[in-house]
Design an enzyme around this catalytic site. Structure first.
Site, mmCIF file in Angstrom:
data_model
loop_
_atom_site.group_PDB
_atom_site.id
_atom_site.type_symbol
_atom_site.label_atom_id
_atom_site.label_comp_id
_atom_site.label_asym_id
_atom_site.label_seq_id
_atom_site.Cartn_x
_atom_site.Cartn_y
_atom_site.Cartn_z
ATOM 1 C CB ALA A 30 -0.929 0.001 1.217
ATOM 2 C CE LYS A 50 5.942 -1.890 13.185
ATOM 3 N NZ LYS A 50 5.045 -1.965 14.337
ATOM 4 C CD GLU A 129 -5.700 -17.972 -3.297
ATOM 5 O OE1 GLU A 129 -6.358 -16.987 -2.898
ATOM 6 O OE2 GLU A 129 -4.491 -18.107 -3.104
ATOM 7 C CG ASP A 224 2.423 0.463 15.315
ATOM 8 O OD1 ASP A 224 2.128 0.040 16.445
ATOM 9 O OD2 ASP A 224 3.546 0.300 14.797
ATOM 10 C CG HIS A 245 -4.527 -19.311 6.924
ATOM 11 N ND1 HIS A 245 -4.328 -20.657 6.790
ATOM 12 C CD2 HIS A 245 -4.638 -18.820 5.675
ATOM 13 C CE1 HIS A 245 -4.304 -20.960 5.503
ATOM 14 N NE2 HIS A 245 -4.487 -19.868 4.802
ATOM 15 N NE ARG A 291 -8.269 -18.469 3.846
ATOM 16 C CZ ARG A 291 -7.488 -17.485 3.468
ATOM 17 N NH1 ARG A 291 -7.471 -16.359 4.136
ATOM 18 N NH2 ARG A 291 -6.697 -17.612 2.427
ATOM 19 C CG HIS A 352 -4.070 -14.996 7.541
ATOM 20 N ND1 HIS A 352 -2.724 -15.084 7.321
ATOM 21 C CD2 HIS A 352 -4.666 -14.962 6.307
ATOM 22 C CE1 HIS A 352 -2.497 -15.102 6.016
ATOM 23 N NE2 HIS A 352 -3.647 -15.016 5.392
ATOM 24 N NE ARG A 387 -7.812 -11.703 3.435
ATOM 25 C CZ ARG A 387 -6.647 -12.258 3.073
ATOM 26 N NH1 ARG A 387 -5.917 -11.687 2.151
ATOM 27 N NH2 ARG A 387 -6.213 -13.357 3.647
HETATM 28 C C1 LIG Z 1 1.573 -15.083 5.578
HETATM 29 C C2 LIG Z 1 0.633 -14.186 4.832
HETATM 30 C C3 LIG Z 1 0.158 -14.558 3.579
HETATM 31 C C4 LIG Z 1 -0.710 -13.718 2.885
HETATM 32 N N1 LIG Z 1 -1.100 -14.076 1.621
HETATM 33 C C5 LIG Z 1 -1.862 -13.199 0.909
HETATM 34 C C6 LIG Z 1 -2.184 -13.454 -0.449
HETATM 35 O O1 LIG Z 1 -1.766 -14.458 -1.015
HETATM 36 N N2 LIG Z 1 -2.955 -12.547 -1.120
HETATM 37 C C7 LIG Z 1 -3.419 -11.409 -0.529
HETATM 38 O O2 LIG Z 1 -4.117 -10.621 -1.183
HETATM 39 N N3 LIG Z 1 -3.110 -11.146 0.760
HETATM 40 C C8 LIG Z 1 -2.337 -11.987 1.474
HETATM 41 N N4 LIG Z 1 -2.022 -11.694 2.769
HETATM 42 C C9 LIG Z 1 -2.470 -10.414 3.322
HETATM 43 C C10 LIG Z 1 -1.621 -9.305 2.699
HETATM 44 O O3 LIG Z 1 -0.283 -9.736 2.621
HETATM 45 C C11 LIG Z 1 -1.676 -8.032 3.517
HETATM 46 O O4 LIG Z 1 -2.987 -7.707 3.812
HETATM 47 C C12 LIG Z 1 -1.067 -6.881 2.720
HETATM 48 O O5 LIG Z 1 0.226 -7.239 2.312
HETATM 49 C C13 LIG Z 1 -1.028 -5.635 3.573
HETATM 50 O O6 LIG Z 1 -0.269 -4.662 2.898
HETATM 51 P P1 LIG Z 1 -0.050 -3.260 3.598
HETATM 52 O O7 LIG Z 1 0.824 -2.476 2.674
HETATM 53 O O8 LIG Z 1 -1.349 -2.713 4.003
HETATM 54 O O9 LIG Z 1 0.726 -3.613 4.963
HETATM 55 P P2 LIG Z 1 2.120 -4.334 5.206
HETATM 56 O O10 LIG Z 1 2.605 -5.042 4.006
HETATM 57 O O11 LIG Z 1 1.988 -5.102 6.458
HETATM 58 O O12 LIG Z 1 3.108 -3.115 5.477
HETATM 59 C C14 LIG Z 1 3.005 -2.343 6.659
HETATM 60 C C15 LIG Z 1 4.181 -1.400 6.715
HETATM 61 O O13 LIG Z 1 3.957 -0.436 7.721
HETATM 62 C C16 LIG Z 1 5.112 -0.289 8.514
HETATM 63 N N5 LIG Z 1 4.689 0.218 9.826
HETATM 64 C C17 LIG Z 1 3.754 -0.298 10.661
HETATM 65 N N6 LIG Z 1 3.602 0.500 11.742
HETATM 66 C C18 LIG Z 1 4.460 1.536 11.579
HETATM 67 C C19 LIG Z 1 4.787 2.692 12.352
HETATM 68 N N7 LIG Z 1 4.185 2.962 13.523
HETATM 69 N N8 LIG Z 1 5.729 3.521 11.886
HETATM 70 C C20 LIG Z 1 6.364 3.275 10.709
HETATM 71 N N9 LIG Z 1 6.090 2.207 9.933
HETATM 72 C C21 LIG Z 1 5.147 1.360 10.365
HETATM 73 C C22 LIG Z 1 5.745 -1.665 8.511
HETATM 74 O O14 LIG Z 1 7.093 -1.579 8.860
HETATM 75 C C23 LIG Z 1 5.517 -2.050 7.044
HETATM 76 O O15 LIG Z 1 6.499 -1.444 6.235
HETATM 77 C C24 LIG Z 1 -1.143 -12.516 3.472
HETATM 78 C C25 LIG Z 1 -0.684 -12.156 4.741
HETATM 79 C C26 LIG Z 1 0.206 -12.975 5.407
HETATM 80 C C27 LIG Z 1 0.693 -12.548 6.750
#
Ligand SMILES: Cc1cc2nc3c(=O)[nH]c(=O)nc-3n(C[C@H](O)[C@H](O)[C@H](O)COP(=O)(O)OP(=O)(O)OC[C@H]3O[C@@H](n4cnc5c(N)ncnc54)[C@H](O)[C@@H]3O)c2cc1C
Length: 539
Positions: A30, A50, A129, A224, A245, A291, A352, A387
């Site tokens: 994101a 972080k 899936e 956070d 999960h 699930r 999860h 989801r």
């Molecule tokens: C094992 C696993 C498998 C998955 N498989 C799938 C899949 O196949 N398909 C799918 O669609 N989704 C999947 N998901 C879910 C998906 O990966 C996540 O929902 C998605 O990647 C979230 O992206 P994001 O950018 O919102 O957050 P994240 O990728 O979690 O990134 C969060 C970021 O914020 C930073 N951060 C957090 N708090 C702070 C703070 N206070 N200050 C500074 N930085 C901070 C972290 O360091 C990190 O860089 C999976 C999740 C897991 C755990």
């Protein structure tokens, strides 16, 4: 809940300040994708992460990213599947946005260098899936989709002159003045604080899997952004809906590594510790049941046999095919002495995905001016009560692009930056590591896969007894993270207790049925309290 407006002591007059156009908290899909969309319109962007950019939930995503790419598929089918999974609580307008804009955004990921797996004729390989009615999941390097996306996007970000990256920096709180967000208060690696100011701030801080002792999420997933936004006065919605999960690796001292649902999709069976294949007792779809049903069945078997796990067994399938299809899972299990093609793998359910989060509109904007949320931290309305697999990566890029468009229309905020300050308090005297483990244990035991009013009340009492941390002076990242976890734990537990029905990811043993009287959202706001929101607000 009595949460303070700010977690730390600071004085704006004394804080060093750095100015950008847009502040992005988070370096997962994101944050990186939103930053790249903004840089193309020449915004000066700051990404704060972080840890390193390579450490996020995104990096661990295995299965893939959902978007309509095949001739026998259509956005309407993707829409129907998503609404069905969301169990009546999706916002259909948000889902329409997802399914119609998803394919173009996924194409954009390819333009930015993501290599999705292809078939021999060069066309994109699509897999199926659970709960998808068509093949629409793109994947990369077999089961390493997230790490390939992060590789590509972080390379782009690091070579982009408009984007500054602060790794190992921590966003403590948002600075607001009269319900306008002016930027973020940031903890630097040396323990000092800096104000990052901009006309817009986007929270892309990911989920909150660390609320639970067993989770597939990495350590960074401490909720956070959700807690930070709540302290600043944002609306936080649907926190009772946590997706567990069913099959995470369950070995003492090993992380709860996810064993993808696709392994069951490719024929794996679930057996209890006595070797019995048990899913027939719980659902006609056996191992491919939804699930939440599989997770509850596994817990029942664990209780009945007194074990901490059940087995996932794919030893009857062709070993060559298993190795080729699941290279990451195969290699990871092997590191722990388990050969997926020969051994039964011990698994148990684990937290999860957080369906709820910071409430946004269809442009990703919150109720606070200049504050946006994207990715797992946000509640856009796409996921409802549950989801659909592989929709979260798509949601992050679709709404990331919309956020960038909306921010491009915003004028620079006149930032007085005089109002915010925080009184000094006494330092915290207790170490938080022990407290955090206790919180995670409480959540797993009482606010987990199966819930009941009597146990939810115990959890609430336990959690409330720790609120003293909110009146102490916090200084370290670990202390802030614990306070954020406690905030999210309270919101999740309060919502779970209020919702007297079972729906989507939320299962109440004392109210096992879905109840149409509960076709509404629970929204929390720091000053107002609980606001019940009707469904389909945008309709
Ligand atoms: C094992 C696993 C498998 C998955 N498989 C799938 C899949 O196949 N398909 C799918 O669609 N989704 C999947 N998901 C879910 C998906 O990966 C996540 O929902 C998605 O990647 C979230 O992206 P994001 O950018 O919102 O957050 P994240 O990728 O979690 O990134 C969060 C970021 O914020 C930073 N951060 C957090 N708090 C702070 C703070 N206070 N200050 C500074 N930085 C901070 C972290 O360091 C990190 O860089 C999976 C999740 C897991 C755990």
């Amino acid at each position: 809940m009595t949460v303070p407006r700010y977690l730390s002591s600071f004085s704006l007059d004394e804080l060093p300040r750095q100015d950008f156009d847009v502040i992005i908290a988070g370096g997962g899909i994101a944050g990186l994708y939103t930053a790249l969309c903004l840089s193309s319109t020449h915004h000066k962007v700051l990404i704060i992460a972080k840890h390193s950019l390579l450490d996020s939930n995104t990096r661990y995503a295995q299965g893939g990213i959902a978007a309509v790419f095949s001739d026998d598929d259509a956005p309407e089918y993707h829409l129907q599947d998503t609404l069905l999974a969301g169990a009546g609580l999706c916002d259909p307008k948000a889902v329409e946005v997802l399914v119609h804009e998803g394919p173009a955004c996924v194409q954009d990921l390819m333009r930015l260098g993501t290599n999705f797996d292809t078939k021999q004729d060069g066309s994109i390989a699509l897999t199926m899936e659970g709960a998808h009615s068509r093949r629409r999941i793109l994947h990369a390097k077999g089961d390493a989709t997230g790490s390939e996306i992060i590789r590509a996007l972080s390379e782009q970000v690091k070579g982009d002159p408009h984007i500054t990256v602060w790794e190992d920096h921590y966003v403590i709180d948002l600075i607001t003045h009269e319900e306008v967000c002016l930027g973020a208060l940031v903890l630097r690696p040396d323990g000092s604080q800096v104000l990052a100011a901009g006309k817009a701030t986007v929270l892309c801080t990911g989920g909150a899997g660390q609320l639970y002792r067993c989770t597939t999420n990495p350590e960074a997933a401490t909720g956070d952004g959700i807690a930070i936004a709540y302290r600043a006065g944002a609306y936080v919605r649907d926190m009772e809906f946590v997706q567990f999960h069913p099959t995470a690796l369950s070995l003492p001292d090993a992380p709860r590594f996810l064993i993808s649902e696709a392994v069951r999709g490719e024929g794996a069976w679930l057996r209890n510790i006595h070797g019995e294949r048990f899913m027939a007792r719980y659902h006609p779809m056996l191992e491919l049941a939804p699930r939440d049903v599989v997770a509850r069945a596994i817990i029942s078997e664990m209780e009945a046999t007194g074990a901490d796990f059940v087995y996932l067994d794919i030893t009857h399938e062709d070993p060559e095919r298993v190795r080729a299809r699941f290279p990451t899972i195969y290699a990871t299990c092997l590191r722990y002495g388990l050969d997926l093609t020969k051994d039964r793998i011990p698994v148990a359910p684990a937290a999860h995905y957080m369906m709820g989060g910071i409430k946004t509109d269809l442009s990703g904007e919150t109720n606070i001016k200049g504050l946006f949320a994207c990715g797992e931290a946000a509640s856009t309305g796409v996921h409802g009560a549950n989801r659909l697999a592989s929709n979260s990566l798509t949601e992050a890029i679709v709404f990331g692009r919309r956020i960038a468009q909306r921010i491009s229309e915003l004028k620079a905020a006149a930032s007085p930056l005089t109002a915010a300050s925080q009184e000094h308090r006494d330092p915290l005297t207790m170490p938080v590591a022990e407290k955090q483990r206790h919180l995670q244990e409480t959540m797993l035991r009482y606010v987990g896969v199966r819930r009941h009013a009597s146990t939810l009340k115990i959890a609430l009492e336990e959690l409330r007894s720790h609120q003293v941390i909110f009146s102490a002076k916090l200084r370290t990242r670990e202390e802030y993270e614990y306070a954020n976890l406690l905030t999210c734990a309270l919101l999740t537990t309060e919502a779970a207790l209020l919702r007297e029905e079972s729906r989507g990811g939320h299962y109440r043993e004392d109210y096992p049925e879905q109840d149409d009287a509960w076709l509404r959202h629970l929204v929390f706001q720091r000053e107002i309290g609980i606001v019940e929101e009707p469904i389909y607000e945008h309709a």
